[in-house]
Design a protein around this motif. Structure first.
Motif, short mmCIF file in Angstrom:
data_model
loop_
_atom_site.label_atom_id
_atom_site.label_comp_id
_atom_site.label_asym_id
_atom_site.label_seq_id
_atom_site.Cartn_x
_atom_site.Cartn_y
_atom_site.Cartn_z
N ALA A 125 9.24 -7.18 -2.71
CA ALA A 125 7.91 -7.77 -2.49
C ALA A 125 6.84 -6.97 -3.22
CB ALA A 125 7.60 -7.82 -1.00
N ASN A 126 5.89 -7.66 -3.80
CA ASN A 126 4.75 -7.03 -4.47
C ASN A 126 3.69 -6.74 -3.41
OD1 ASN A 126 2.47 -6.37 -5.93
ND2 ASN A 126 2.45 -8.21 -7.18
N PRO A 127 3.41 -5.47 -3.13
CA PRO A 127 2.42 -5.15 -2.09
C PRO A 127 1.00 -5.55 -2.47
CG PRO A 127 3.07 -3.17 -3.26
CD PRO A 127 3.97 -4.28 -3.76
N ASN A 128 0.76 -5.81 -3.76
CA ASN A 128 -0.58 -6.21 -4.22
C ASN A 128 -0.69 -7.71 -4.47
OD1 ASN A 128 -1.81 -3.53 -4.45
ND2 ASN A 128 -0.25 -3.20 -6.01
N TYR A 129 0.30 -8.48 -4.01
CA TYR A 129 0.26 -9.92 -4.25
C TYR A 129 -0.94 -10.55 -3.55
CZ TYR A 129 1.67 -14.79 -4.62
OH TYR A 129 1.69 -16.13 -4.90
N TRP A 130 -1.63 -11.41 -4.25
CA TRP A 130 -2.88 -12.01 -3.80
C TRP A 130 -2.69 -13.25 -2.92
CZ3 TRP A 130 -2.99 -16.92 -5.80
CH2 TRP A 130 -2.11 -17.14 -6.86
N GLY A 131 -1.48 -13.79 -2.90
CA GLY A 131 -1.24 -15.03 -2.15
C GLY A 131 -0.56 -14.77 -0.82
N PRO A 132 -0.24 -15.85 -0.10
CA PRO A 132 0.44 -15.69 1.20
C PRO A 132 1.88 -15.19 1.02
CG PRO A 132 0.24 -18.02 0.63
CD PRO A 132 -0.47 -17.24 -0.44
#
Length: 132
Positions: A125-132
């Motif tokens: 998982a990308n901890p900086n992901y902008w979406g849900p």
């Protein structure tokens, strides 16, 4: 978001909270560098097919991108979705560093954890992901 301005102009709004997996925000410069790179990179999968009709890219205001095409291009959003967006600071990075994963920094929900050519790709998982 995007909208058609006229037959040869498209306006795109960049999300204000979109960040790369290294925490840096997505900028207009990143987009411009990525499209320029698509036109110049030596590749068997030529990305210039998707950008060949672009005449110019400008930023009329912060967070907006105005793309002018050489002729009407009704499939432009579809074509642009195929371009890999990179950080502008990596514009001179050799292709093999993207291919082997060492320069794999994106804005999607996952980050590259492991890449073994011809064997496997592991994502986390990308901890900086902008979406849900």
């Amino acid at each position: 978001a995007w909208r058609v301005v006229d037959d040869t102009h498209w306006e795109f709004d960049l999300g204000t909270d979109v960040r790369f997996s290294d925490g840096e925000p997505l900028t207009v410069d990143d987009i411009v560098v990525s499209f320029d790179r698509a036109n110049t990179i030596e590749s068997t999968a030529s990305f210039r097919t998707y950008t060949r009709n672009i005449k110019s890219i400008t930023s009329p205001q912060t967070g907006k991108l105005l793309i002018e095409t050489k002729q009407p291009e009704p499939l432009l959003p579809n074509s642009l979705s195929r371009i890999r967006i990179i950080r502008a600071k990596f514009k001179d990075t050799p292709s093999d560093q993207f291919n082997n994963g060492t320069a794999a920094i994106g804005t999607g929900p996952y980050v590259l954890k492991e890449y073994v050519s011809g064997n496997r790709v592991a994502l986390s998982a990308n901890p900086n992901y902008w979406g849900p």
